[in-house]
Design a protein around this motif. Structure first.
Motif, short mmCIF file in Angstrom:
data_model
loop_
_atom_site.label_atom_id
_atom_site.label_comp_id
_atom_site.label_asym_id
_atom_site.label_seq_id
_atom_site.Cartn_x
_atom_site.Cartn_y
_atom_site.Cartn_z
N TYR A 1 94.89 69.13 69.93
CA TYR A 1 94.93 67.70 69.64
C TYR A 1 93.96 66.95 70.55
N ASP B 1 93.42 63.77 72.95
CA ASP B 1 94.17 62.83 73.76
C ASP B 1 93.36 61.54 73.91
N TYR C 1 92.89 68.74 73.86
CA TYR C 1 93.90 69.50 74.59
C TYR C 1 94.48 70.61 73.72
N ILE D 1 102.49 65.46 70.67
CA ILE D 1 101.19 65.26 71.31
C ILE D 1 101.31 63.99 72.16
N SER D 2 100.26 63.61 72.85
CA SER D 2 100.34 62.41 73.69
C SER D 2 100.54 61.18 72.82
N HIS E 1 99.35 58.14 73.08
CA HIS E 1 98.30 57.13 73.05
C HIS E 1 97.95 56.81 71.59
N SER F 1 95.35 59.02 70.01
CA SER F 1 95.55 60.47 70.00
C SER F 1 95.80 60.94 68.57
N LYS G 1 102.13 68.12 78.41
CA LYS G 1 100.92 67.58 77.78
C LYS G 1 99.98 68.69 77.37
#
Length: 245
Positions: free
Chosen positions: A111, A113, A120, A137-138, A140, A143, A184
């Protein structure tokens, strides 16, 4: 009105008279809900056209379900949730896949980030969420999930920003250990000039040809009581808790 659970009745011979439900006058008897056989289980399919479960062999076969088993639904926005296998369940949204939940199954996610503007990779198992969407996933806003693999020995390719530099194949198992879903993960490369990443043909390793003995063989279970051991590494970034939607 009286509710009676027939699963509480002991199994007896056909010559048995049975149990008295009530001494009161009965006007009407109706089936409130249909239970699941504890002997054979229930075969479940997922119809991708209407995004519903069924037991009429429409769509993708998910497997044989018994009491307590769960369905896993994963979405392209990097979220997932688990449900019962009740046929009224519907999985709305941009579904990546729906399958029978296995707490021991390992997945590898690639994914982007949005916070660090880096790609990542993470390896993990999904957990029971009881109809609550969780982001793996993160969180954000920029993301996004690139790909998700359940290959035994996943391998991904790093494409560099410089066109004249050849792509690099990375053994995901060697690059990052399996961790909890809140982790993460780890950057796909120690370099910063990564243009994109993608999964390629999985690796074949020596243990793929090994035939486990009866002592070593452990059957897959849909129960979350004994999940696969997860290695924690303090050097890699982790979230304090999964993101809930």
């Amino acid at each position: 009105m009286l509710d009676y659970d027939f699963s509480s009745l002991a199994i007896k011979g056909k010559a048995s008279r049975g149990n008295l439900v009530t001494k009161n006058v009965i006007q009407r008897i109706s089936l409130k809900s249909k239970g699941i056989s504890t002997i054979e289980g229930k075969d479940i399919w997922y119809d991708t056209d209407i995004q519903r479960l069924n037991d009429e062999e429409h769509g993708l076969y998910l497997g044989k379900f018994e009491d307590g088993d769960k369905v896993l639904a994963v979405f392209r926005n990097g979220t997932f949730y688990t449900t019962s296998f009740d046929l009224v369940n519907r999985y709305q949204g941009d579904v990546l896949f729906v399958e029978k939940f296995d707490p021991n199954k390992t997945y590898t996610a690639l994914y982007f980030d949005g916070a660090s503007k880096s790609f990542y990779v993470k390896r993990f198992s999904f957990i029971v969420s009881d109809n609550t969407p969780i982001c793996f996933i993160s969180d954000h806003p920029k993301s996004y999930l690139v790909e998700l693999s359940s290959d035994r020995h996943p391998q991904y390719e790093v494409i560099w920003a410089l066109e004249d530099k050849p792509a690099e194949a990375v053994d995901a198992e060697e690059w990052i250990a399996k961790k909890g879903i809140a982790a993460k993960g780890k950057k796909c490369s120690s370099r910063n000039d990564v243009k994109s990443v993608r999964f390629i043909e999985p690796l074949v390793k020596e243990d793929d040809n090994e035939i486990p003995s009866e002592d070593d063989e452990t059957p897959q279970s849909s129960s979350a009581e004994e999940p696969e051991a997860i290695i924690e590494d303090s050097e890699e970034e982790t979230y304090e808790e999964p993101t809930l939607f």
